[in-house]
Design an enzyme around this catalytic site. Structure first.
Site, PDB file in Angstrom:
ATOM      1  N   ASP A  52      20.436 -49.140  92.963  1.00  0.00           N
ATOM      2  CA  ASP A  52      19.101 -48.783  92.483  1.00  0.00           C
ATOM      3  C   ASP A  52      19.219 -47.673  91.439  1.00  0.00           C
ATOM      4  O   ASP A  52      20.310 -47.165  91.197  1.00  0.00           O
ATOM      5  CB  ASP A  52      18.199 -48.315  93.639  1.00  0.00           C
ATOM      6  CG  ASP A  52      18.874 -47.276  94.502  1.00  0.00           C
ATOM      7  OD1 ASP A  52      19.691 -46.494  93.976  1.00  0.00           O
ATOM      8  OD2 ASP A  52      18.593 -47.233  95.714  1.00  0.00           O
ATOM      9  N   ASP A  54      17.602 -43.934  90.228  1.00  0.00           N
ATOM     10  CA  ASP A  54      16.734 -42.811  90.576  1.00  0.00           C
ATOM     11  C   ASP A  54      16.405 -42.044  89.310  1.00  0.00           C
ATOM     12  O   ASP A  54      17.259 -41.885  88.432  1.00  0.00           O
ATOM     13  CB  ASP A  54      17.449 -41.873  91.553  1.00  0.00           C
ATOM     14  CG  ASP A  54      17.837 -42.589  92.836  1.00  0.00           C
ATOM     15  OD1 ASP A  54      16.961 -43.243  93.425  1.00  0.00           O
ATOM     16  OD2 ASP A  54      19.023 -42.532  93.213  1.00  0.00           O
ATOM     17  N   ASP A 128      25.399 -33.298  94.918  1.00  0.00           N
ATOM     18  CA  ASP A 128      26.596 -33.217  95.753  1.00  0.00           C
ATOM     19  C   ASP A 128      27.901 -33.309  94.959  1.00  0.00           C
ATOM     20  O   ASP A 128      28.672 -32.359  94.880  1.00  0.00           O
ATOM     21  CB  ASP A 128      26.543 -34.227  96.909  1.00  0.00           C
ATOM     22  CG  ASP A 128      26.188 -35.643  96.483  1.00  0.00           C
ATOM     23  OD1 ASP A 128      26.034 -35.898  95.266  1.00  0.00           O
ATOM     24  OD2 ASP A 128      26.057 -36.518  97.362  1.00  0.00           O
TER      25      ASP A 128
HETATM   26  P1  ATP Z   1      24.061 -45.036  96.278  1.00  0.00           P
HETATM   27  O1  ATP Z   1      22.575 -45.160  95.995  1.00  0.00           O
HETATM   28  O2  ATP Z   1      24.924 -45.916  95.483  1.00  0.00           O
HETATM   29  O3  ATP Z   1      24.378 -45.032  97.720  1.00  0.00           O
HETATM   30  P2  ATP Z   1      23.650 -42.422  95.152  1.00  0.00           P
HETATM   31  O4  ATP Z   1      24.645 -41.448  94.579  1.00  0.00           O
HETATM   32  O5  ATP Z   1      22.607 -42.931  94.215  1.00  0.00           O
HETATM   33  O6  ATP Z   1      24.498 -43.572  95.803  1.00  0.00           O
HETATM   34  P3  ATP Z   1      21.476 -41.547  96.785  1.00  0.00           P
HETATM   35  O7  ATP Z   1      21.479 -41.265  98.241  1.00  0.00           O
HETATM   36  O8  ATP Z   1      20.658 -42.662  96.248  1.00  0.00           O
HETATM   37  O9  ATP Z   1      23.003 -41.724  96.377  1.00  0.00           O
HETATM   38  O10 ATP Z   1      21.078 -40.198  96.062  1.00  0.00           O
HETATM   39  C1  ATP Z   1      20.802 -40.098  94.669  1.00  0.00           C
HETATM   40  C2  ATP Z   1      21.381 -38.821  94.130  1.00  0.00           C
HETATM   41  O11 ATP Z   1      20.796 -37.693  94.781  1.00  0.00           O
HETATM   42  C3  ATP Z   1      22.877 -38.637  94.359  1.00  0.00           C
HETATM   43  O12 ATP Z   1      23.630 -39.272  93.376  1.00  0.00           O
HETATM   44  C4  ATP Z   1      23.028 -37.141  94.317  1.00  0.00           C
HETATM   45  O13 ATP Z   1      23.035 -36.657  93.011  1.00  0.00           O
HETATM   46  C5  ATP Z   1      21.758 -36.668  94.989  1.00  0.00           C
HETATM   47  N1  ATP Z   1      21.949 -36.515  96.444  1.00  0.00           N
HETATM   48  C6  ATP Z   1      21.686 -37.416  97.400  1.00  0.00           C
HETATM   49  N2  ATP Z   1      21.962 -36.946  98.615  1.00  0.00           N
HETATM   50  C7  ATP Z   1      22.417 -35.707  98.435  1.00  0.00           C
HETATM   51  C8  ATP Z   1      22.862 -34.667  99.307  1.00  0.00           C
HETATM   52  N3  ATP Z   1      22.901 -34.863 100.616  1.00  0.00           N
HETATM   53  N4  ATP Z   1      23.250 -33.499  98.754  1.00  0.00           N
HETATM   54  C9  ATP Z   1      23.195 -33.309  97.420  1.00  0.00           C
HETATM   55  N5  ATP Z   1      22.800 -34.232  96.549  1.00  0.00           N
HETATM   56  C10 ATP Z   1      22.410 -35.414  97.031  1.00  0.00           C
HETATM   57 MG    MG Z   2      20.936 -44.249  94.752  1.00  0.00          MG
END
Ligand code: ATP
Ligand code: MG
Length: 484
Positions: A52, A54, A128
């Site tokens: 997805d 964001d 993160d």
């Molecule tokens: P995916 O959606 O592929 O699992 P993602 O990196 O997009 O991976 P998400 O959980 O959708 O992960 O979160 C979007 C973004 O928000 C992350 O890329 C990160 O920058 C931030 N983020 C999410 N969770 C955390 C956290 N626990 N601590 C710090 N930053 C976070």
């Molecule tokens: Mg994501």
């Protein structure tokens, strides 16, 4: 901070769905800054298919709501966010965050509330991993890289922003995220993380709510690299935090199920994370069944109670939603039905909503060397390929064999079986309601006591379960969870 040319990172607007472009454009038009950030940017640069996209902006959630009106909903308390509906898709729009104020962190340093708006630089520092902190403005064709994240992508390294100890203390779920991204992207974990990623550190996960841990476990199960992450969960001592009662070793059954899950995802098939929970908890379930059987509990009751016990124990770590619990218990119950079906119920069983999952589970057990399935996995596999005539013959043959083996203990007539529609009993009864309100609305004085001692170790001779014979239950209330 370096500004990279998007095209140099292999990015172009042609790769983006109109929904995310829509959101970025509307925010920009309203005078705000807006970027795509996180996994979407990271995966596109890596040539992967993002799950997805964001968005992040300097508009507050209330201002985002002003821009999108009824298409926008503000969600979350700890972490306030705007959800914007663009066509049939939902885009998460976050506001730049500043460091949290001291008053909203717990004694162990965990962030409890986090709605302090800030600048893009502050927002970057709150993310993160470096690879998750690249800001892509598709219309300007630029990527803002504050920490040479592009090099970490090239070197396939997972690096936390800031001091790893502090970052894990702030949010222990980042430990799970570390393993998830390392497995998913096949990246190595930076040495400074490895140094502090100790079993003591994983204890912090005990402060995380079982609801959030369930969500994270689902992400681990469905990311497409479950088989790769499982040994990591054991090596880093995360397993014990997530699955307290499941011994940390990967049986052939668990490994096969994990490989199977990954393969299904690879070919675009849906998967139900509850299925993998059913696999993980199968051994504890059998052990608990044996415990009740050894106390003289009738088998059906032993299975029902063992299922409830095992799920209740698991819920202290990851709360499995009610519909998923029902699914798991039905898959387990299907094992008994599929192993020794009544001939006249074979046809009905094969069209049951839970047949597919139950059969997959049985076949996986069999292929993993579980000989207690008595070859029935292969039997059902063949059965499904047959024509109607062949099915009738197969059932008759099965019926004769069954009668023969039964005759050893009791004389029984062989019933000629035709394929007729037979209703089969519901697989499981409704579990105990969780909330007081639910319990009240379902309160039925005649309902027999269902739960055994909650610590699950001993049941006394006067325990209600031992006094019970088969009780006629009200089965009209049974609900099935959604099939996936
Ligand atoms: P995916 O959606 O592929 O699992 P993602 O990196 O997009 O991976 P998400 O959980 O959708 O992960 O979160 C979007 C973004 O928000 C992350 O890329 C990160 O920058 C931030 N983020 C999410 N969770 C955390 C956290 N626990 N601590 C710090 N930053 C976070
Ligand atoms: Mg994501």
């Amino acid at each position: 901070m370096q500004t990279l040319r998007a095209s140099k990172c292999g990015l172009s607007t042609a790769q983006l769905p109109s929904s995310i472009l829509d959101v970025i454009d509307a925010l920009t038009k309203a005078g705000y800054e807006a970027y795509i950030v996180g996994g979407g940017v990271r995966d596109l640069i890596l040539g992967l298919n993002p799950k997805d996209f964001d968005a992040v902006t300097n508009a507050t959630p209330a201002q985002v709501k002003e821009v999108f009106g009824r298409r926008c909903r503000i969600i979350g308390r700890r972490f306030e966010l705007a959800h914007v509906y663009a066509g049939r898709e939902l885009i998460e729009v976050a506001t730049f965050r500043a460091p949290p104020k001291k008053a909203v962190t717990s004694a162990s340093g965990m962030i409890l509330r986090d709605n302090n708006w800030g600048t893009i630089e502050q927002d970057f520092a709150r993310r993160d991993f470096s690879i998750n902190a690249m800001y892509y403005q598709p219309r300007k064709g630029i990527v803002l890289d504050f920490c040479h994240a592009i090099d970490d992508i090239k070197n396939k390294t997972l690096r936390l922003l800031g001091d790893p100890t502090l970052r894990f203390e702030e949010d222990p779920v980042r430990m799970l995220r570390t393993l998830r991204f390392a497995a998913k992207l096949n990246f190595s974990i930076a040495p400074e993380i490895l140094e502090i990623f100790t079993p003591e550190m994983t204890q912090l996960l005990r402060d995380i709510s079982p609801h959030r841990l369930y969500d994270e476990s689902q992400k681990l199960f469905t990311m497409g690299h479950l088989n790769r992450v499982l040994p990591m969960l054991i090596d880093f001592d995360i397993w014990r935090q997530l699955f307290a009662d499941i011994s940390p070793d990967i049986s052939t059954f668990i490994e096969r199920a994990a490989i199977n899950t990954d393969q299904r995802i690879q070919i675009g098939k849906t998967i139900n994370p509850a299925f993998f929970y059913a696999v993980l908890l199968w051994k504890p379930f059998l052990e608990r069944c044996n415990f009740y059987l050894s106390k003289g509990v009738v088998p059906a009751e032993a299975r029902a109670q063992a299922g409830l016990d095992v799920l209740k124990r698991q819920a202290t770590r990851t709360i499995i939603p009610r519909f998923a619990e029902t699914f798991i218990r039905e898959v387990w119950e299907m094992q008994t039905r599929l192993l020794n079906p009544k001939p006249q119920q074979i046809q009905a069983l094969s069209t049951h909503a839970r047949f597919r999952a139950g059969f997959d589970f049985l076949l996986l057990r069999e292929k993993s060397g579980d000989d207690t399935t008595q070859g029935m996995g292969v039997w059902w596999d063949a059965y499904q390929q047959m024509t109607t005539d062949e099915k009738e013959r197969a059932i008759s043959q099965y019926n004769r064999q069954r009668a023969k083996s039964r005759r050893k203990t009791a004389t029984e007539d062989v019933v000629e079986t035709k394929l007729v529609a037979v209703e089969i009993e519901p697989l499981v009864n409704e579990p105990e309601p969780r909330s007081r309100r639910e319990r009240k609305s379902r309160a039925k004085p005649e309902r027999p006591v269902q739960s055994a001692s909650s610590n699950g170790s001993e049941i006394g001779y006067d325990h209600p379960i031992l006094k019970r014979k088969r009780v006629k239950r009200d089965l009209s209330q049974v609900v099935f969870g959604p099939t996936q």
